[in-house]
Design a protein around this motif. Structure first.
Motif, PDB file in Angstrom:
ATOM      1  N   GLY A 236      27.018   9.712  44.956  1.00 40.75           N
ATOM      2  CA  GLY A 236      28.184  10.480  45.367  1.00 40.75           C
ATOM      3  C   GLY A 236      27.870  11.680  46.222  1.00 40.75           C
ATOM      4  N   GLN A 237      26.626  11.820  46.674  1.00 38.72           N
ATOM      5  CA  GLN A 237      26.287  12.903  47.597  1.00 38.72           C
ATOM      6  C   GLN A 237      26.767  12.531  49.000  1.00 38.72           C
ATOM      7  OE1 GLN A 237      22.013  12.878  46.505  1.00 38.72           O
ATOM      8  NE2 GLN A 237      22.247  15.098  46.252  1.00 38.72           N
ATOM      9  N   VAL A 238      27.400  13.478  49.661  1.00 43.90           N
ATOM     10  CA  VAL A 238      27.961  13.248  50.995  1.00 43.90           C
ATOM     11  C   VAL A 238      27.238  14.132  51.999  1.00 43.90           C
ATOM     12  CG1 VAL A 238      30.032  13.280  52.420  1.00 43.90           C
ATOM     13  CG2 VAL A 238      30.208  12.743  49.975  1.00 43.90           C
ATOM     14  N   LEU A 239      26.752  13.534  53.068  1.00 37.46           N
ATOM     15  CA  LEU A 239      26.158  14.281  54.173  1.00 37.46           C
ATOM     16  C   LEU A 239      27.262  14.620  55.167  1.00 37.46           C
ATOM     17  CD1 LEU A 239      23.760  15.349  55.873  1.00 37.46           C
ATOM     18  CD2 LEU A 239      23.545  13.027  56.802  1.00 37.46           C
ATOM     19  N   VAL A 240      27.449  15.909  55.429  1.00 35.87           N
ATOM     20  CA  VAL A 240      28.458  16.391  56.379  1.00 35.87           C
ATOM     21  C   VAL A 240      27.745  17.199  57.454  1.00 35.87           C
ATOM     22  CG1 VAL A 240      30.573  17.729  56.678  1.00 35.87           C
ATOM     23  CG2 VAL A 240      30.151  16.539  54.515  1.00 35.87           C
ATOM     24  N   VAL A 241      28.130  16.973  58.708  1.00 33.61           N
ATOM     25  CA  VAL A 241      27.555  17.736  59.818  1.00 33.61           C
ATOM     26  C   VAL A 241      28.690  18.460  60.538  1.00 33.61           C
ATOM     27  CG1 VAL A 241      26.256  17.639  61.964  1.00 33.61           C
ATOM     28  CG2 VAL A 241      25.653  16.105  60.079  1.00 33.61           C
ATOM     29  N   GLU A 242      28.518  19.762  60.707  1.00 28.35           N
ATOM     30  CA  GLU A 242      29.541  20.579  61.347  1.00 28.35           C
ATOM     31  C   GLU A 242      29.015  21.190  62.634  1.00 28.35           C
ATOM     32  OE1 GLU A 242      32.329  24.539  60.494  1.00 28.35           O
ATOM     33  OE2 GLU A 242      30.894  23.829  58.981  1.00 28.35           O
ATOM     34  N   ALA A 243      29.730  20.988  63.720  1.00 27.54           N
ATOM     35  CA  ALA A 243      29.382  21.603  64.992  1.00 27.54           C
ATOM     36  C   ALA A 243      29.975  23.012  65.036  1.00 27.54           C
ATOM     37  CB  ALA A 243      29.903  20.767  66.156  1.00 27.54           C
ATOM     38  N   LYS A 244      29.120  24.007  64.940  1.00 23.21           N
ATOM     39  CA  LYS A 244      29.588  25.388  65.004  1.00 23.21           C
ATOM     40  C   LYS A 244      29.984  25.782  66.419  1.00 23.21           C
ATOM     41  CE  LYS A 244      28.906  26.634  60.680  1.00 23.21           C
ATOM     42  NZ  LYS A 244      29.984  27.115  59.795  1.00 23.21           N
ATOM     43  N   SER A 245      29.317  25.146  67.396  1.00 24.92           N
ATOM     44  CA  SER A 245      29.649  25.378  68.797  1.00 24.92           C
ATOM     45  C   SER A 245      29.164  24.198  69.608  1.00 24.92           C
ATOM     46  CB  SER A 245      28.990  26.660  69.313  1.00 24.92           C
ATOM     47  OG  SER A 245      29.171  26.773  70.712  1.00 24.92           O
ATOM     48  N   SER A 246      30.003  23.723  70.515  1.00 24.32           N
ATOM     49  CA  SER A 246      29.613  22.609  71.377  1.00 24.32           C
ATOM     50  C   SER A 246      29.512  23.038  72.835  1.00 24.32           C
ATOM     51  CB  SER A 246      30.642  21.471  71.256  1.00 24.32           C
ATOM     52  OG  SER A 246      31.928  21.929  71.617  1.00 24.32           O
ATOM     53  N   VAL A 247      29.655  24.334  73.100  1.00 22.28           N
ATOM     54  CA  VAL A 247      29.610  24.862  74.458  1.00 22.28           C
ATOM     55  C   VAL A 247      28.352  25.686  74.673  1.00 22.28           C
ATOM     56  CG1 VAL A 247      30.806  26.294  76.155  1.00 22.28           C
ATOM     57  CG2 VAL A 247      32.126  24.863  74.570  1.00 22.28           C
ATOM     58  N   GLY A 248      27.883  26.336  73.672  1.00 28.99           N
ATOM     59  CA  GLY A 248      26.698  27.170  73.759  1.00 28.99           C
ATOM     60  C   GLY A 248      26.975  28.540  73.165  1.00 28.99           C
ATOM     61  N   PRO A 249      26.045  29.064  72.365  1.00 25.94           N
ATOM     62  CA  PRO A 249      24.810  28.384  71.948  1.00 25.94           C
ATOM     63  C   PRO A 249      25.104  27.127  71.118  1.00 25.94           C
ATOM     64  CG  PRO A 249      25.172  30.317  70.590  1.00 25.94           C
ATOM     65  CD  PRO A 249      26.200  30.359  71.693  1.00 25.94           C
ATOM     66  N   TYR A 250      24.202  26.171  71.196  1.00 28.63           N
ATOM     67  CA  TYR A 250      24.428  24.877  70.575  1.00 28.63           C
ATOM     68  C   TYR A 250      23.964  24.916  69.115  1.00 28.63           C
ATOM     69  CZ  TYR A 250      24.919  23.573  75.453  1.00 28.63           C
ATOM     70  OH  TYR A 250      25.323  23.504  76.750  1.00 28.63           O
ATOM     71  N   VAL A 251      24.923  24.905  68.223  1.00 33.02           N
ATOM     72  CA  VAL A 251      24.607  25.021  66.797  1.00 33.02           C
ATOM     73  C   VAL A 251      25.317  23.909  66.031  1.00 33.02           C
ATOM     74  CG1 VAL A 251      24.696  26.488  64.755  1.00 33.02           C
ATOM     75  CG2 VAL A 251      24.317  27.516  67.013  1.00 33.02           C
ATOM     76  N   ASN A 252      24.554  23.105  65.339  1.00 31.97           N
ATOM     77  CA  ASN A 252      25.074  21.997  64.533  1.00 31.97           C
ATOM     78  C   ASN A 252      24.447  22.109  63.154  1.00 31.97           C
ATOM     79  OD1 ASN A 252      26.891  19.868  64.905  1.00 31.97           O
ATOM     80  ND2 ASN A 252      25.277  18.355  64.946  1.00 31.97           N
TER      81      ASN A 252
END
Length: 377
Positions: free
Chosen positions: A90-106
Motif C-alpha cells: 500500500g505504499q504509493v510513490l508520488v512525484v510533484e513538480a515544484k517548478s517546470s519553468v526553472g529552477p527545475y525542481v521535482n
C-alpha cells in the motif's frame, strides 16, 4: 459512493455445437465508477495492487492531485503531484513538480496510510522516479543542480537512506526494479557516445547484451527471475542472463511493470503484413500469439495467472475499447456510457483499472471486476 454496473459478457466457444442459438458466457464484468475529488472533473488511474487499492490522478482547478481509492471505493486526497506506482504493502510513490519553468525542481515522496516520507536526494533538482518495489525501494535519477534538468546521477532509496549507483553523466533513465532490489535502466548520451542498457545489483552495474541499431534502449520491466524486457528500434526485446532475444522484429513490449509476469509471459503489440497493430502475447517469452482482438489493438498488462489486459480501436479510431483476454477468449469490459474505455493495470484477483468516458464525454476513473467460475490459480 462508487457506482457499479453489471455487464454480461457472452463469448463464442471454439467448439462448434449443433443447434446452438446463443454463445456461452464465461465471465461477468462489473464496472465501478471511482469517486472523484471536488472541483476536479477528470480522473485517471495509474495502478492497482492485490489488496484492491487503486491510485490515480485528478485534474481540474489548480495543480494535479494524487488520489488513493480504498478497496471499498473511498477516495483519499494525496496532495499535489502525480502518483507513479503502488506496491503490495500500500505504499504509493508520488512525484510533484515544484517548478517546470526553472529552477527545475521535482520531488518524490512515499505515502502510506496518511504518513508521508520525502525521498528527494540531497542537493538534487529534477528527480525522476517511476517505480517502487514491495520493500519500499525506489530507484531514481536526478540532476545535481536546480538550474538543470539533465539526469546525471542515480541512486536507490533503500527504505531509510539513498544508495548511490556508479553511473554518471546525462542522460540516465531507470525504468524498473524487482523485489530483490535489482535495477534496470538505460543511458543516452547528450550529444554523442555509447547508448546502452544496464542492470544494477547492489552497487554493481553491468551492461546488458546489445542489439544492432542506433536508437535508444527503452526498458519496461523486470520480474523476480531477473528477466528484463524492453524495446529498441522497433524491436521487442527480452534479456535473460547474458543474452538478449528479439521477440519480434516489428513490435513493441508494453510499458510498465506489468509488461512481464512471474511466469515469463510478455505482452505488447506486433504489426501484421497489412500494417495493422495487433495485441500480442509471448508466452514464457516464446513465439508471439496474436490475441484475436480486432486491430488496431494493443496489450498493456499481464498478471501472474496469465490474464492479459488491452484495448482495441477497431470500432472508432478516436476511442479505445478495453478488453480482458483469458485462455484464448476475450471479454469487452464496457464503459460508463461513452465510447472510450482505456485500461491501465490489473491485479491477480480479477480487478482491472483504467478510465472511461461518460455519455457527455467526461473522463472518469473506473475499476472493472471480472467474475469467472474458474478458481484463481
Amino acid at each position: 459512493m462508487p457506482k457499479t454496473r453489471v455487464l454480461q459478457a457472452a463469448l463464442a466457444l471454439a467448439v462448434v455445437l449443433p443447434l446452438v442459438t446463443a454463445p456461452a458466457a464465461w465471465a461477468e464484468v462489473r464496472i465501478t465508477e471511482l469517486p472523484g475529488l471536488p472541483d476536479h472533473p477528470t480522473h485517471r488511474t495509474v495502478g492497482v495492487n492485490d489488496l484492491g487499492q487503486v491510485i490515480g490522478a485528478a485534474y481540474g482547478n489548480g495543480p494535479v492531485r494524487g488520489v488513493h481509492w480504498t478497496p471499498g471505493g473511498a477516495a483519499v486526497d494525496l496532495g499535489a503531484g502525480n502518483p507513479r506506482a503502488i506496491n503490495q504493502r500500500g505504499q504509493v510513490l508520488v512525484v510533484e513538480a515544484k517548478s517546470s519553468v526553472g529552477p527545475y525542481v521535482n520531488r518524490p515522496r512515499i505515502w502510506r496510510a496518511g504518513e508521508v516520507v520525502d525521498i528527494t536526494p540531497p542537493g538534487s533538482g529534477w528527480v525522476g522516479a517511476e517505480v517502487i518495489n514491495d520493500s519500499g525501494q525506489v530507484p531514481m535519477t536526478y540532476s545535481t543542480s536546480s538550474s538543470g534538468y539533465h539526469q546525471e546521477r542515480a541512486a536507490v532509496w533503500r527504505g531509510d537512506e539513498h544508495e548511490a549507483l556508479p553511473l554518471s553523466e546525462p542522460h540516465l533513465f531507470i525504468d524498473a526494479i524487482n523485489d530483490a532490489g535489482v535495477v534496470v535502466g538505460s543511458k543516452l548520451p547528450m550529444f554523442a557516445g555509447d547508448r546502452y542498457a544496464f542492470r544494477c545489483e547492489g552497487v554493481t552495474c553491468t551492461r546488458l547484451a546489445t542489439t544492432p541499431g542506433t536508437g535508444p534502449y527503452e526498458l519496461s520491466a523486470i520480474n523476480e527471475a531477473g528477466v528484463v524486457v524492453g524495446n529498441k528500434d522497433g524491436l521487442a526485446l527480452r534479456w535473460e542472463g547474458d543474452s538478449v532475444t528479439v521477440l519480434s522484429p516489428d513490435g513493441r513490449v508494453a510499458r510498465g511493470p506489468q509488461a512481464i509476469n512471474e511466469r515469463g509471459d510478455v505482452v505488447g503489440v506486433t504489426t501484421d503484413a497489412s500494417g495493422v497493430r495487433r495485441a500480442t502475447l509471448w508466452p514464457g517469452g516464446g513465439k508471439p500469439v496474436v490475441l484475436g482482438v480486432p486491430g488496431p489493438a494493443e496489450a498493456v498488462a499481464v498478471n501472474d495467472r496469465g490474464d492479459v489486459l488491452g484495448w482495441s480501436s477497431a470500432d472508432d479510431p478516436d476511442a479505445a475499447r478495453a478488453f480482458l483476454w483469458r485462455d484464448g477468449k476475450h471479454v469487452w469490459l464496457g464503459s460508463l456510457g461513452g465510447a472510450h474505455s482505456l485500461p491501465v493495470a490489473l491485479n491477480n484477483r480479477g480487478a482491472a483499472v483504467g478510465e472511461s468516458t461518460t455519455a457527455d464525454g467526461t473522463i472518469k476513473a473506473v475499476k472493472w471486476t471480472v467474475v469467472d467460475e474458474r478458481p484463481l490459480r
